[in-house]
Each structure stands twice: as C-alpha cells, then as structure tokens.
Enzyme design. Structure first.
Site, PDB file in Angstrom:
ATOM      1  N   ALA A  57     -12.217  73.201  43.870  1.00 25.16           N
ATOM      2  CA  ALA A  57     -10.916  73.630  44.420  1.00 25.16           C
ATOM      3  C   ALA A  57      -9.863  73.843  43.346  1.00 25.16           C
ATOM      4  O   ALA A  57      -8.926  74.611  43.542  1.00 25.16           O
ATOM      5  CB  ALA A  57     -10.431  72.593  45.439  1.00 25.16           C
TER       6      ALA A  57
ATOM      7  N   GLY B 257     -10.429  75.147  40.422  1.00 21.87           N
ATOM      8  CA  GLY B 257     -10.801  76.276  39.562  1.00 21.87           C
ATOM      9  C   GLY B 257     -10.000  77.518  39.901  1.00 21.87           C
ATOM     10  O   GLY B 257      -9.176  77.515  40.814  1.00 21.87           O
TER      11      GLY B 257
ATOM     12  N   ASP C 273     -19.835  92.170  45.542  1.00 20.93           N
ATOM     13  CA  ASP C 273     -20.614  93.326  45.093  1.00 20.93           C
ATOM     14  C   ASP C 273     -20.468  94.471  46.101  1.00 20.93           C
ATOM     15  O   ASP C 273     -20.318  95.632  45.736  1.00 20.93           O
ATOM     16  CB  ASP C 273     -22.087  92.922  44.942  1.00 20.93           C
ATOM     17  CG  ASP C 273     -22.235  91.667  44.100  1.00 20.93           C
ATOM     18  OD1 ASP C 273     -21.749  91.664  42.962  1.00 20.93           O
ATOM     19  OD2 ASP C 273     -22.797  90.672  44.601  1.00 20.93           O
TER      20      ASP C 273
ATOM     21  N   HIS D 218     -27.487  88.144  43.823  1.00 23.76           N
ATOM     22  CA  HIS D 218     -26.160  88.351  43.223  1.00 23.76           C
ATOM     23  C   HIS D 218     -26.322  88.172  41.714  1.00 23.76           C
ATOM     24  O   HIS D 218     -26.116  87.092  41.177  1.00 23.76           O
ATOM     25  CB  HIS D 218     -25.144  87.354  43.772  1.00 23.76           C
ATOM     26  CG  HIS D 218     -23.861  87.358  42.982  1.00 23.76           C
ATOM     27  ND1 HIS D 218     -23.007  88.434  42.980  1.00 23.76           N
ATOM     28  CD2 HIS D 218     -23.324  86.454  42.140  1.00 23.76           C
ATOM     29  CE1 HIS D 218     -21.988  88.169  42.173  1.00 23.76           C
ATOM     30  NE2 HIS D 218     -22.164  86.981  41.647  1.00 23.76           N
TER      31      HIS D 218
HETATM   32  P1  NDP Z   1     -14.209  79.882  38.858  1.00 22.47           P
HETATM   33  O1  NDP Z   1     -13.385  79.356  39.954  1.00 22.47           O
HETATM   34  O2  NDP Z   1     -13.743  81.088  38.126  1.00 22.47           O
HETATM   35  O3  NDP Z   1     -15.705  80.186  39.364  1.00 22.47           O
HETATM   36  C1  NDP Z   1     -16.418  79.255  40.135  1.00 22.47           C
HETATM   37  C2  NDP Z   1     -17.817  79.745  40.360  1.00 22.47           C
HETATM   38  O4  NDP Z   1     -17.809  80.969  41.053  1.00 22.47           O
HETATM   39  C3  NDP Z   1     -18.619  79.985  39.085  1.00 22.47           C
HETATM   40  O5  NDP Z   1     -19.904  79.423  39.274  1.00 22.47           O
HETATM   41  C4  NDP Z   1     -18.677  81.480  39.015  1.00 22.47           C
HETATM   42  O6  NDP Z   1     -19.882  81.894  38.387  1.00 22.47           O
HETATM   43  C5  NDP Z   1     -18.741  81.830  40.457  1.00 22.47           C
HETATM   44  N1  NDP Z   1     -18.534  83.233  40.785  1.00 22.47           N
HETATM   45  C6  NDP Z   1     -19.209  83.898  41.738  1.00 22.47           C
HETATM   46  N2  NDP Z   1     -18.842  85.151  41.810  1.00 22.47           N
HETATM   47  C7  NDP Z   1     -17.910  85.327  40.868  1.00 22.47           C
HETATM   48  C8  NDP Z   1     -17.171  86.438  40.457  1.00 22.47           C
HETATM   49  N3  NDP Z   1     -17.342  87.608  40.976  1.00 22.47           N
HETATM   50  N4  NDP Z   1     -16.276  86.292  39.484  1.00 22.47           N
HETATM   51  C9  NDP Z   1     -16.115  85.099  38.914  1.00 22.47           C
HETATM   52  N5  NDP Z   1     -16.816  83.992  39.257  1.00 22.47           N
HETATM   53  C10 NDP Z   1     -17.708  84.117  40.225  1.00 22.47           C
HETATM   54  O7  NDP Z   1     -14.517  78.754  37.787  1.00 22.47           O
HETATM   55  P2  NDP Z   1     -13.543  77.686  37.134  1.00 22.47           P
HETATM   56  O8  NDP Z   1     -14.257  77.205  35.945  1.00 22.47           O
HETATM   57  O9  NDP Z   1     -12.145  78.176  37.084  1.00 22.47           O
HETATM   58  O10 NDP Z   1     -13.518  76.515  38.215  1.00 22.47           O
HETATM   59  C11 NDP Z   1     -14.647  75.815  38.605  1.00 22.47           C
HETATM   60  C12 NDP Z   1     -14.174  74.515  39.181  1.00 22.47           C
HETATM   61  O11 NDP Z   1     -15.288  73.893  39.793  1.00 22.47           O
HETATM   62  C13 NDP Z   1     -13.610  73.544  38.154  1.00 22.47           C
HETATM   63  O12 NDP Z   1     -12.371  73.072  38.630  1.00 22.47           O
HETATM   64  C14 NDP Z   1     -14.638  72.410  38.141  1.00 22.47           C
HETATM   65  O13 NDP Z   1     -14.038  71.160  37.937  1.00 22.47           O
HETATM   66  C15 NDP Z   1     -15.196  72.536  39.530  1.00 22.47           C
HETATM   67  N6  NDP Z   1     -16.499  71.956  39.801  1.00 22.47           N
HETATM   68  C16 NDP Z   1     -16.572  71.213  40.926  1.00 22.47           C
HETATM   69  C17 NDP Z   1     -17.727  70.650  41.338  1.00 22.47           C
HETATM   70  C18 NDP Z   1     -17.722  69.857  42.563  1.00 22.47           C
HETATM   71  O14 NDP Z   1     -16.826  70.032  43.383  1.00 22.47           O
HETATM   72  N7  NDP Z   1     -18.674  68.969  42.756  1.00 22.47           N
HETATM   73  C19 NDP Z   1     -18.958  70.800  40.554  1.00 22.47           C
HETATM   74  C20 NDP Z   1     -18.813  71.655  39.412  1.00 22.47           C
HETATM   75  C21 NDP Z   1     -17.606  72.207  39.069  1.00 22.47           C
HETATM   76  P3  NDP Z   1     -19.940  82.407  36.868  1.00 22.47           P
HETATM   77  O15 NDP Z   1     -19.211  81.367  36.048  1.00 22.47           O
HETATM   78  O16 NDP Z   1     -21.389  82.473  36.582  1.00 22.47           O
HETATM   79  O17 NDP Z   1     -19.262  83.728  36.878  1.00 22.47           O
END
Ligand code: NDP
Length: 328
Positions: free
Chosen positions: A12, A14, A159, A187
């Site tokens: 959340a 991110g 997509d 994807h």
């Molecule tokens: P983002 O919010 O930018 O992205 C999150 C995920 O969405 C990534 O795996 C990303 O994949 C994916 N994704 C899918 N489609 C798209 C797209 N079109 N464009 C971009 N991303 C896409 O990542 P952040 O790093 O900003 O935030 C991730 C958050 O998740 C962090 O706050 C972290 O702490 C948290 N987190 C929470 C977990 C939990 O709740 N248990 C576990 C792991 C992480 P890709 O990077 O391959 O593009």
C-alpha cells in the site's frame, strides 16, 4: 447504499498503492453507492509510510471511505476481506536469477494465499498486480484450497488499455470506438495483443489497419515494451496507469462488461483455446453478476496461434519452476 465492502491492498505504501488508494476511496473501484473499508498491508519497514498515506486519505474527506486500517500481518489484513489487490511483490533486481525471483515471491504469495484461505469473506475476489503476476496468482491460489480457484486473477488490463490506446492512435479514432480487443497469455514481454477480432466502429480492426508490418514490428512490441518506454521517459515505472487498470479490472469483474464488448483478464484456464488447464493466462472475457466467462468460439489464425502458444509456453515453464520449488 450498501454495507461497507472490505478492500485489502498489499504494498500500500508503494507508488501503485499511492495512486490506487485514492481511486478506491472515491468510489471508482466498486461504484459510487458502495462504501469501502480499506485494509492496508505493508512490510514492517513501510508501515510508517502507509500511515502517512492514511493521513492523506483522511484529508481527502471521501464520503464513501468508511475506515482505513494498517497491518504488517497478512492474517489480520485479509480478515473478512471481500476484494484483495495484491500489489506488493519482490521486483527483479540486477543479477537476480528467475528462480530466486520466484522463490522470493513465493515467500510473499504463499502466506497471503493461506491468510486469504483462513479469513477472507466467502465472496473474496483477488487481483494480483505484483510481478510476475500470473505466477504469483498461481502460488496464492495453491495455498487457498477452500476458495474457488476462479477467484484468483492477475492483471493484463494495463496491457489491454495500452493496446487500445495504440490502436486508436493508429486509426485516428477514440478508444471508445474500439471493441473486442484481446490480450492473450502472460503479463510479460511474450504477451500477445490480438486485433484480429477487434472492431472499430463495427468494422474489423485488422482489416482497417491492413498493415501487417505495423502489427508485427510496431504495435505488438510497443505494447509489450511500453513499461520500459515509461521508465525511460518518466524516470520511474508506470504507476498511475497500473493503478487505473487495476480499478478497471475489478470494476468490470464486479459490475460487468458492457454489452457487445469484452475485456482481458488473466484467469485460471479451463483448457479453452488449447491453454493447459490451471495456468493463469489472459483470455478475452465477459463479466456479469460478479463472475466472468471466457469468450468462446473465436477463430485463431496461424499468426495468433504461434504468438499465443509462445506466451502460454512461458507460463507453463514458470509453473514448472514453482512446482520444483514446492510453491504450488
Ligand atoms: P510499485 O508500486 O511501483 O509496483 C508494485 C508491483 O506492481 C511490482 O511488483 C511491479 O512489478 C508491479 N507492476 C505490475 N504492473 C506494473 C506496471 N505496469 N508498471 C509498474 N509496476 C507494475 O512498487 P514500489 O516498489 O513502489 O512499491 C512496492 C511496495 O510493496 C513497497 O511499499 C513494499 O514495501 C511493498 N511490499 C509489500 C509486501 C506485503 O505487503 N507483504 C511484500 C512486498 C513488498 P515490476 O517491479 O516487475 O514492474
């Protein structure tokens, strides 16, 4: 108005989460007569940032937002939840092998699947956004044996939307003039955006384009590599568009697709179109009454067949890899 619907969002804090939460709070996920209670899941280090977002949500004064709770424990975060948006994932970092990536995500999606199994509401619907989304959805599903398998889906709507926009640009029409476009498969870079059944103002889109070179060498690679193009231009990965597509996916699943059109969702295959049963693959689907159905009977030409098969093969390989790791 209805009773509040519980929506759990992982990752959340991110950047996708940041864009997504405000759209949910404003009523765009479920409709403007449905109050929502947000349940945010984050890893312990990111809980403080999630709390900051919760303050901003409060400041949005959204009439439909019935509450925001923040958790670092999956069991609690999925308790009683109706809609789960699994956004947080372990991204691939430099030098990381695919096996390591799948294993790291297994460590996230296995406990989340178990938590959904243990505590989610009976009508739970799950959308996986975090990559590798299709296989992460498969892992979560494998650990939720009491939840109907079809409730686990992964996102190919971004997509789909990207393909709509590119096709509309090529033909000089509005995206609203285009119907029945399909994303098939994974994807990933192997996904296949199919315009052979698409319609532009009622006419066949492939015939309207009539340019196989554009289709093969511009359209398909541009849609598949759009994420990299965004990173190049923006200096950060796509976030608002990904959040928007997640809203579209769940909105249509809950509220239905428009008559005379369909959308693309990655869902557990029932064997349709030769896609091995159980793989979470993208198909053309229609939604109504809170459930979806694969559009049947489409003729698949040789060009499309080869593209679909290649993407589905990649999904089979990913499934094999997570089987070997004991994750499914
Ligand atoms: P983002 O919010 O930018 O992205 C999150 C995920 O969405 C990534 O795996 C990303 O994949 C994916 N994704 C899918 N489609 C798209 C797209 N079109 N464009 C971009 N991303 C896409 O990542 P952040 O790093 O900003 O935030 C991730 C958050 O998740 C962090 O706050 C972290 O702490 C948290 N987190 C929470 C977990 C939990 O709740 N248990 C576990 C792991 C992480 P890709 O990077 O391959 O593009």
């Amino acid at each position: 108005t209805h009773a509040p619907v519980n929506v759990t969002v992982t990752g959340a804090a991110g950047q996708i989460g940041y864009a997504l939460l405000f759209r949910i709070a404003s009523g765009q996920l479920l409709g403007t007569d449905t109050p929502v209670k947000l349940r945010l899941l984050e890893i312990p280090q990111a809980v403080k940032a999630a709390e900051g977002t919760a303050l901003e949500l409060q400041d949005g004064a959204f009439p439909l937002l019935a509450g925001v709770d923040i958790f670092d424990d999956a069991k609690q975060a999925f308790e009683g939840t109706n809609v789960a948006l699994l956004v947080g994932a372990r991204p691939r970092t430099k030098g990381m092998e695919r096996g390591d990536l799948l294993e790291a995500n297994g460590g996230i999606f296995k406990p989340q699947g178990e938590a959904i199994n243990a505590g989610a509401a009976d009508d739970i619907k799950v959308l996986v956004v975090g990559n590798p989304a299709n296989t992460n959805a498969l892992i979560a599903q494998a650990h939720a044996p009491d939840v109907p398998a079809e409730r686990f889906t992964a996102m190919t709507r971004l997509d789909h939307n990207r393909a709509l926009a590119q096709l509309a640009g090529k033909l000089g029409v509005s995206v609203a003039d285009i119907k029945k476009l399909t994303i098939w498969g994974n994807h990933s870079a192997t996904q296949y955006p199919d315009i052979f059944h698409a319609e532009v103002n009622g006419k066949n889109a492939a015939e309207a384009v009539n340019d196989q070179n554009w289709l093969e060498n511009e359209f398909i690679p541009r849609v598949a590599k759009r994420g990299a193009e965004i990173i190049e231009a923006r200096g950060a990965s796509s976030a608002a568009s990904a959040a928007s597509a997640a809203i579209d996916h769940v909105h249509d699943w809950v509220n239905g697709t428009p008559a005379g059109d369909w959308t693309s969702m990655a869902i557990p295959s029932d064997g349709s179109y030769g896609v091995p049963e159980g793989l979470i693959a993208s198909f053309p689907v229609t939604c109504s009454g809170g459930s979806y159905e694969i559009v049947q009977g489409l003729e698949i030409n040789d060009f499309s067949r080869a593209k679909i098969d290649a993407s589905v093969q990649e999904l089979s390989d990913e499934r094999e890899a997570v089987r070997k790791l004991g994750l499914v």
